[in-house]
Design a protein around this motif. Sequence first.
Motif, PDB file in Angstrom:
ATOM      1  N   THR A   5       0.811  -1.219   0.000  1.00  0.00           N
ATOM      2  CA  THR A   5       0.000   0.000   0.000  1.00  0.00           C
ATOM      3  C   THR A   5       0.845   1.271   0.000  1.00  0.00           C
ATOM      4  O   THR A   5       0.380   2.319  -0.445  1.00  0.00           O
ATOM      5  N   ALA A   6       2.074   1.193   0.507  1.00  0.00           N
ATOM      6  CA  ALA A   6       2.937   2.375   0.554  1.00  0.00           C
ATOM      7  C   ALA A   6       3.285   2.816  -0.863  1.00  0.00           C
ATOM      8  O   ALA A   6       3.734   2.017  -1.681  1.00  0.00           O
ATOM      9  N   LYS A   7       3.074   4.075  -1.144  1.00  0.00           N
ATOM     10  CA  LYS A   7       3.328   4.601  -2.483  1.00  0.00           C
ATOM     11  C   LYS A   7       4.807   4.949  -2.659  1.00  0.00           C
ATOM     12  O   LYS A   7       5.453   5.463  -1.741  1.00  0.00           O
ATOM     13  N   PHE A   8       5.298   4.691  -3.847  1.00  0.00           N
ATOM     14  CA  PHE A   8       6.681   5.060  -4.149  1.00  0.00           C
ATOM     15  C   PHE A   8       6.860   6.572  -4.085  1.00  0.00           C
ATOM     16  O   PHE A   8       7.949   7.059  -3.788  1.00  0.00           O
ATOM     17  N   SER A   9       5.792   7.320  -4.322  1.00  0.00           N
ATOM     18  CA  SER A   9       5.870   8.783  -4.264  1.00  0.00           C
ATOM     19  C   SER A   9       6.303   9.262  -2.879  1.00  0.00           C
ATOM     20  O   SER A   9       6.969  10.296  -2.751  1.00  0.00           O
ATOM     21  N   SER A 122       1.309  11.761 -10.514  1.00  0.00           N
ATOM     22  CA  SER A 122       1.767  10.420 -10.155  1.00  0.00           C
ATOM     23  C   SER A 122       0.737   9.374 -10.554  1.00  0.00           C
ATOM     24  O   SER A 122      -0.475   9.602 -10.471  1.00  0.00           O
ATOM     25  N   GLY A 123       1.236   8.225 -10.979  1.00  0.00           N
ATOM     26  CA  GLY A 123       0.338   7.124 -11.333  1.00  0.00           C
ATOM     27  C   GLY A 123      -0.009   6.239 -10.151  1.00  0.00           C
ATOM     28  O   GLY A 123      -0.722   5.248 -10.300  1.00  0.00           O
ATOM     29  N   GLY A 124       0.503   6.578  -8.967  1.00  0.00           N
ATOM     30  CA  GLY A 124       0.156   5.824  -7.762  1.00  0.00           C
ATOM     31  C   GLY A 124       0.898   4.511  -7.600  1.00  0.00           C
ATOM     32  O   GLY A 124       0.443   3.606  -6.895  1.00  0.00           O
ATOM     33  N   LEU A 125       2.050   4.392  -8.226  1.00  0.00           N
ATOM     34  CA  LEU A 125       2.848   3.166  -8.137  1.00  0.00           C
ATOM     35  C   LEU A 125       3.219   2.873  -6.683  1.00  0.00           C
ATOM     36  O   LEU A 125       3.684   3.751  -5.964  1.00  0.00           O
ATOM     37  N   THR A 126       3.000   1.637  -6.247  1.00  0.00           N
ATOM     38  CA  THR A 126       3.386   1.260  -4.886  1.00  0.00           C
ATOM     39  C   THR A 126       4.831   0.755  -4.878  1.00  0.00           C
ATOM     40  O   THR A 126       5.391   0.411  -5.925  1.00  0.00           O
ATOM     41  N   ILE A 127       5.400   0.689  -3.691  1.00  0.00           N
ATOM     42  CA  ILE A 127       6.767   0.185  -3.553  1.00  0.00           C
ATOM     43  C   ILE A 127       6.840  -1.269  -4.008  1.00  0.00           C
ATOM     44  O   ILE A 127       7.798  -1.674  -4.672  1.00  0.00           O
ATOM     45  N   LEU A 153       6.803   1.152 -16.581  1.00  0.00           N
ATOM     46  CA  LEU A 153       7.156   2.048 -15.479  1.00  0.00           C
ATOM     47  C   LEU A 153       6.772   3.488 -15.801  1.00  0.00           C
ATOM     48  O   LEU A 153       6.232   4.207 -14.952  1.00  0.00           O
ATOM     49  N   ILE A 154       7.038   3.900 -17.016  1.00  0.00           N
ATOM     50  CA  ILE A 154       6.730   5.273 -17.433  1.00  0.00           C
ATOM     51  C   ILE A 154       5.226   5.534 -17.365  1.00  0.00           C
ATOM     52  O   ILE A 154       4.784   6.619 -16.968  1.00  0.00           O
ATOM     53  N   LYS A 155       4.433   4.532 -17.708  1.00  0.00           N
ATOM     54  CA  LYS A 155       2.973   4.680 -17.678  1.00  0.00           C
ATOM     55  C   LYS A 155       2.442   4.805 -16.253  1.00  0.00           C
ATOM     56  O   LYS A 155       1.368   5.376 -16.036  1.00  0.00           O
ATOM     57  N   LYS A 156       3.182   4.271 -15.282  1.00  0.00           N
ATOM     58  CA  LYS A 156       2.702   4.235 -13.900  1.00  0.00           C
ATOM     59  C   LYS A 156       3.319   5.313 -13.012  1.00  0.00           C
ATOM     60  O   LYS A 156       3.081   5.329 -11.803  1.00  0.00           O
TER      61      LYS A 156
END
Length: 224
Positions: A5-9, A122-127, A153-156
């Motif tokens: 659930t933790a976002k990479f952002s 941000s696309g909301g990518l998770t860790i 990756l670029i899409k997310k």
Amino acid sequence: MSDRTAKFSVLCSLFNWMQRSKSSAKKRSKFRKFLDHFCKSGEFFSAIRLILPSLDRERGSYGLKESVLATCLIDAVGMSRESEDALRLINWRKGGAKTGANAGHFSLVAAELLQRRQGMTSGGLTIKELNDLLDRLAFSENRAEKTTVLSDLIKKTNAQEMKWIVMVILKDLKLGISEKSIFHEFHPDAEDLFNVTCDLKLVCEKLKDRSTRHKRQVCACFQS
């Protein structure tokens, strides 16, 4: 909060803050707060392997130095290799008016190129999703497969997130904080155990409780 659930952002925000800060003590404190707030489930490895990518032995080599990574990124966004932006990335080391102020900094030149095509949302990518995609990237056997993963990756992500992902791939985040400091903030015995085992995952799993000390002889037993 788990890596699912933790976002990479959130990790990117930590990276940005640490890179801007001049104080080593504040960087260590910020890193500690990140661990306390975003790794409450005890799942530390998924984040720390992104913070210390050069020490991660679980994931194989990406086979992507700057020159190959440049062409893969260019192909991933569907850009002509002869375009001005593509040539700027390919010739990222060169200075001059055409290469811009970020010349010599591959990740910054890449982010500049991507920002025109990704934007800043941000696309909301998770860790966890990032680690899964990086695993795919490492296991990809040819350039076409690697380009496909980079395209995913670029899409997310947005350009700022991709800048940090590029730095993870190149295994150099330039955060201005030593591995020793990262280890110490994680656990007082983390550096000792890593020096004996060279296993970042084991360190993260065995030393989840910072309040519990592990004697040197206990660390040494992992060597055998």
